[in-house]
Design a protein around this motif. Sequence first.
Motif, PDB file in Angstrom:
ATOM      1  N   LEU A 120       0.837  -1.207   0.000  1.00 17.44           N
ATOM      2  CA  LEU A 120       0.000   0.000   0.000  1.00 17.44           C
ATOM      3  C   LEU A 120       0.874   1.260   0.000  1.00 17.44           C
ATOM      4  N   ASN A 121       1.889   1.265   0.863  1.00 14.73           N
ATOM      5  CA  ASN A 121       2.786   2.431   0.929  1.00 14.73           C
ATOM      6  C   ASN A 121       3.516   2.635  -0.397  1.00 14.73           C
ATOM      7  N   TRP A 176       1.351  -3.766 -12.474  1.00 18.80           N
ATOM      8  CA  TRP A 176       0.917  -2.379 -12.240  1.00 18.80           C
ATOM      9  C   TRP A 176       2.087  -1.421 -12.500  1.00 18.80           C
ATOM     10  N   GLU A 177       3.290  -1.785 -12.076  1.00 22.58           N
ATOM     11  CA  GLU A 177       4.457  -0.922 -12.338  1.00 22.58           C
ATOM     12  C   GLU A 177       4.734  -0.827 -13.839  1.00 22.58           C
ATOM     13  N   MET A 178       4.506  -1.936 -14.558  1.00 27.23           N
ATOM     14  CA  MET A 178       4.682  -1.890 -16.018  1.00 27.23           C
ATOM     15  C   MET A 178       3.686  -0.918 -16.639  1.00 27.23           C
ATOM     16  N   ALA A 195      13.299  -5.459 -10.842  1.00 30.93           N
ATOM     17  CA  ALA A 195      14.580  -4.806 -11.154  1.00 30.93           C
ATOM     18  C   ALA A 195      14.472  -4.073 -12.495  1.00 30.93           C
ATOM     19  N   ILE A 196      13.760  -4.685 -13.440  1.00 29.30           N
ATOM     20  CA  ILE A 196      13.587  -4.053 -14.755  1.00 29.30           C
ATOM     21  C   ILE A 196      12.715  -2.801 -14.638  1.00 29.30           C
ATOM     22  N   THR A 197      11.536  -2.938 -14.006  1.00 27.47           N
ATOM     23  CA  THR A 197      10.658  -1.765 -13.892  1.00 27.47           C
ATOM     24  C   THR A 197      11.349  -0.687 -13.054  1.00 27.47           C
ATOM     25  N   GLY A 198      12.061  -1.099 -12.009  1.00 23.96           N
ATOM     26  CA  GLY A 198      12.775  -0.141 -11.158  1.00 23.96           C
ATOM     27  C   GLY A 198      13.821   0.635 -11.936  1.00 23.96           C
ATOM     28  N   ALA A 229       9.645   3.677   0.256  1.00 23.43           N
ATOM     29  CA  ALA A 229       8.549   2.712   0.455  1.00 23.43           C
ATOM     30  C   ALA A 229       8.662   1.559  -0.549  1.00 23.43           C
ATOM     31  N   ARG A 230       9.120   1.844  -1.764  1.00 21.94           N
ATOM     32  CA  ARG A 230       9.283   0.779  -2.767  1.00 21.94           C
ATOM     33  C   ARG A 230      10.450  -0.135  -2.372  1.00 21.94           C
ATOM     34  N   ALA A 231      11.532   0.478  -1.907  1.00 16.22           N
ATOM     35  CA  ALA A 231      12.693  -0.319  -1.490  1.00 16.22           C
ATOM     36  C   ALA A 231      12.308  -1.258  -0.349  1.00 16.22           C
ATOM     37  N   ARG A 232      11.462  -0.756   0.555  1.00 14.67           N
ATOM     38  CA  ARG A 232      11.023  -1.576   1.697  1.00 14.67           C
ATOM     39  C   ARG A 232      10.194  -2.771   1.193  1.00 14.67           C
ATOM     40  N   LEU A 233       9.320  -2.512   0.218  1.00 16.62           N
ATOM     41  CA  LEU A 233       8.510  -3.603  -0.345  1.00 16.62           C
ATOM     42  C   LEU A 233       9.421  -4.647  -0.997  1.00 16.62           C
TER      43      LEU A 233
END
Lengths: 199, 238
Positions: free
Chosen positions: B90-91, B133-135, B205-208, B227-231
């Motif tokens: 969520l974060n 969703w990131e894509m 890793a690709i989307t990031g 927040a993404r790194a934590r996920l």
Amino acid sequence: MAEAPGDIEQLIDLMARLPGLGPRSARRAVLLMLKKRGAVMAPLATVMAQVAVSARDCARCGNITNSELCEICRDERRATGELCVVEDVADLWALERGGAFKGRYHVLGGTLSALDAVGPDELRIPRLVERVAEEGITEVILALNATVDGQTTAHYIADVLTASGVSLTSLAQGVPIGGELDYLDDGTIGAALRARKRF
Amino acid sequence: MEWRDEGALLSMRRHGESSAIIEVFTAAHGRHAGVVRGGASRRSAPILQPGAQLAVNWRARLDDHIGAYTVEPLRSRAGLMADRLALAGLNAICAMIRVALPEREPHLHLWHMTMALLDALEAPGWPPHYLRWEMLLLDEIGFGLDLSTCAVTGSREDLAYVSPKTGRAISAEAAGDWAPRLFPLPPVLLGQGPATQTELAQGLAITGHFLTRELAHARNDRGLPEARARLLDLLSRP
């Protein structure tokens, strides 16, 4: 409209920055203090000057105190092995008002927040880990706010402390005393149902 | 100016003593901020939590004013607070929308997918949805990955890598000696098979990589939100 003299106007401006006060109520408070200069204003100024010098954070828990360690940390009867982690000093005082907790506290000084760029190093989390190792803590109670930031912080602390083997608990969430179900939000009702207990 | 819409709350910040400035990802108006009078009150606190689904009414004298919201709760996401991974999801969703999307630009398809993803967080098995969703987020900011054919041979077979420069698929045969410099293409990005933990990490890793690159200018090279790194950290654990 005639303005108050410069220094009084400055006092009103400063007072108006306090929580619960706006420009009008600050003006009323300053007028009252001026009326009761000897009984209210002078002692208030003296005490404020004293507190500004003496108030500091407890070196162990982060509570506000006027010596190296706060009263709770100095009290050996409170070394029960239970450590209650709270967001700020106001939460600590709220728990002390209740009088139900007899252990010691650890004040984080905020919560992790992506919005305000607050990371673990900005909080007193490393000190918490040290205390758990040094003070023979058996249970850490995560008494953090039931908000997204509060619970994110609670999960982070739980992660960090898992390796220490200490027992981790959190406050219950549900219907408050005097609360009516009809007025509760969906989230609280859901949490209360999930945490139901045998009657 | 006045409109009604529905959306998910992204952030809430106190404004003065009793008000709050909130950001909502709305269906027709995109990421949109506004003031909620009394929004810092105890009564509003359970409603104004990130992820909460709200019906909002926005009013302002001029369109470029910040304006004032009145909000009604539609759906609380408080149930996610007890789930470490779902809360991290969520974060990450709220933080990524905040950093990736420009204000007041509608992204209806992404909005629908975001609502579906927020619903999916309540059950296990949602991480592959997050990757997709990131894509889509990359697509919406103008840098969608093209994984349909090999960029070198045009072949649809044996796609095994992604170019870190173009975001296009490369077949194993065409990659040759360049393979170590390319991202391995996990089947989950092609919509094939269940995603293993390794495939998920490869996909993220690709989307990031592309999100970091595309948002570098707007974020002053600060990288993606914590927040993404934590996920990602939680997803990488056994």
